[in-house]
Scaffold this active site. Structure first.
Site, PDB file in Angstrom:
ATOM      1  N   ASP A 123       0.829  -1.205   0.000  1.00 43.64           N
ATOM      2  CA  ASP A 123       0.000   0.000   0.000  1.00 43.64           C
ATOM      3  C   ASP A 123       0.861   1.252   0.000  1.00 43.64           C
ATOM      4  O   ASP A 123       2.056   1.208   0.288  1.00 43.64           O
ATOM      5  CB  ASP A 123      -0.946   0.007   1.206  1.00 43.64           C
ATOM      6  CG  ASP A 123      -0.202  -0.014   2.539  1.00 43.64           C
ATOM      7  OD1 ASP A 123       0.781  -0.767   2.662  1.00 43.64           O
ATOM      8  OD2 ASP A 123      -0.589   0.730   3.449  1.00 43.64           O
ATOM      9  N   GLU A 164       0.173  -1.206   5.643  1.00 45.47           N
ATOM     10  CA  GLU A 164       1.228  -0.692   6.509  1.00 45.47           C
ATOM     11  C   GLU A 164       0.971   0.757   6.894  1.00 45.47           C
ATOM     12  O   GLU A 164       1.181   1.157   8.041  1.00 45.47           O
ATOM     13  CB  GLU A 164       2.588  -0.816   5.799  1.00 45.47           C
ATOM     14  CG  GLU A 164       3.799  -0.555   6.683  1.00 45.47           C
ATOM     15  CD  GLU A 164       4.269   0.895   6.675  1.00 45.47           C
ATOM     16  OE1 GLU A 164       5.186   1.229   7.448  1.00 45.47           O
ATOM     17  OE2 GLU A 164       3.700   1.700   5.913  1.00 45.47           O
TER      18      GLU A 164
END
Length: 486
Positions: free
Chosen positions: A80, A147
């Protein structure tokens, strides 16, 4: 140079993987498309892949012919990215790929975050997985999710799927530094319901805009004293007073781990003469204080119109209480490390706020390399809001990563770095959050190191990655894999 020409940069294998990755929208908590892309990549290259129970992707590649029988190494990055656009930039992150261009030695995005954090690390792993000319032990590639919004993928990592005892985390942003420790974090959110006051539709309404701030990564740049747009707005409104302006709406910040670069509020002006005087006096002081570190700071007020028969604002009492709490709340560096000179131990970032229609909601992130001070700074952030009766909660904690003086991978890579580049590498800890400490909960005893290319201004629309540094990073990574015999 448009995005397509990024593919001509060296090393081509890495930059092509990065271009492919950046064509796929990959916001935190909505990574389905990029997970599909990575699984498809594995299938196209005849590699074994699987999803763990948290949705993280694991791809395994056998050792090169010269390294059969050696123990595997784990290579890890997160899929991400922070999605942030600059002031006035319209960009649909759910539909559009990142538009990149070359500026000398730097790759940049057009008006948005670049996604080099951690796209370059993920792309490097993909390039290794696709390569046929590299010497390497068996590879266990771990691509984690979420994350940037709380390390959800690492926190849910399924034990028992990885067998390697050494892990290369490719999520650092300085090519002359090996990171062997980082801060943990905890999210603190709040909600405050307030009484409203109705004003005639002819009441004078002004829009206050704070824009042009540098923003940035709330871990890596928190010590630089950059202005926080939400805190600046609270200061301005408090200077005016609830008998001069009545607050109707406020919106600021874009991500939990980014220093907010803009904040916009709409107010009903109750006393135009006093508003003009107090607003400009306070704004002038703020501009002067931040003129060196925030040269792009813009503080403006313009007439506005709120649709509807009347205008609703916070009642004066609740406005006073909330704005005082916002101005008082801890933000920035909380404590410097007494152990590592120059390292921030604990910090807090007031990251987002949304206010209107009788409720205000906000988010923040506290970080610390020491568990007790992480909890202390979170309590300090909650305290002013709890005093006014807001519902404030801390949750989604993740642990830090404690440095180890005994590390075989660190010793090997320090020696290799010296041989490749002719000077010593720096070794230290960082105040940003890395997944290493979280991953070690599912896989205790891992020997871990984090490294990467030079990436500047991550989590902001100014994010950029150095081309020459990426070449250096690739050289070190491939040499490490060729030399790794642990």
């Amino acid at each position: 140079m448009p995005s397509s020409d990024i593919r001509t940069l060296e090393p081509k294998a890495l930059w092509n993987c990065f271009a492919d990755l950046n064509a796929v929208p990959r916001p935190s908590k909505r990574e389905e498309r990029v997970v599909g892309f990575v699984l498809g990549f594995a299938a196209r290259h005849g590699l074994t892949s699987q999803l763990d129970s948290a949705g993280n992707v694991i791809i395994k590649k056998p050792a090169s012919a010269d390294r059969i029988g050696q123990p595997p190494v784990i290579m890890q990055a997160h899929l991400d990215m922070v999605h942030k656009a600059g002031d006035g930039v319209k960009f649909d992150f759910d539909r559009q790929g990142i538009e990149m261009w070359v500026d000398g030695d730097w790759v940049r995005a057009r008006g948005t975050t670049l996604g080099a954090d951690n796209g370059l690390g993920a792309a490097a792993i993909l390039a290794v997985l696709a390569a046929h000319d590299l010497s390497h032990p068996p590879i266990e590639a771990l691509f984690t999710l979420d994350e940037e919004q709380g390390m959800g993928g690492a926190l849910g990592l399924q034990p028992g799927l990885l067998t390697g005892k050494t892990m290369l985390n490719l999520d650092s942003e300085e090519d002359d530094t090996f990171t062997i420790g980082c801060a943990g974090g905890i999210d603190t959110t709040g909600r405050f319901e307030y009484n409203e006051t109705a004003h005639d539709s002819t009441a004078p309404v002004s829009a206050i805009q704070i824009t042009g701030l540098r923003g940035g990564h709330s871990g890596l740049q928190i010590h630089e004293g950059r202005a926080n747009a939400i805190k600046v707005m609270a200061r301005l409104l408090n200077a005016c007073g609830e008998d001069v302006v009545a607050l109707s709406t406020m919106r600021g910040g874009s991500a939990r781990n980014a220093i907010p670069a803009q904040c916009v509020a709409q107010v009903v002006v109750l006393d135009e003469a006093r508003f003009a005087e107090s607003f400009e006096r306070e704004a002038a002081g703020i501009r002067e204080e931040f003129r060196l570190i925030e040269p792009g700071l813009s503080i403006t007020t313009t007439p506005a119109k709120i649709e509807g028969s009347d205008v609703h604002t916070m009642c004066a009492e609740h406005q006073k209480h909330l704005l005082l709490a916002m101005q008082a709340v801890v933000n920035g560096v909380y404590r410097m490390s007494p152990v590592v000179p120059g390292l921030v131990e604990a910090s807090s970032n007031f990251s987002t706020i949304e206010l209107g229609g009788g409720k205000a909601e906000w988010g923040s992130l506290q970080r610390s390399s020491v568990e007790s001070s992480k909890l202390d700074v979170a309590r300090a952030f909650r305290a002013p809001f709890e005093l006014i009766g807001a519902d404030v909660r801390s949750g989604d904690p993740y642990p830090g990563w404690s440095p180890s003086a005994e590390s075989a991978i660190l010793d090997k890579m320090k020696k290799l770095y010296r041989e490749l580049f002719g000077h010593e590498v720096q070794v230290g800890a960082c105040h940003a959050g890395l997944e290493c400490g979280v991953i070690s909960m599912a896989y205790p005893g891992l020997d871990m190191i984090s490294f990467g290319p030079n990436i500047h201004e991550a989590h902001s629309e100014k994010e950029c990655a150095s081309i020459s540094s990426t070449q250096k990073f690739w050289k070190l990574l491939t040499a490490t894999l060729a030399d790794l015999q642990l």
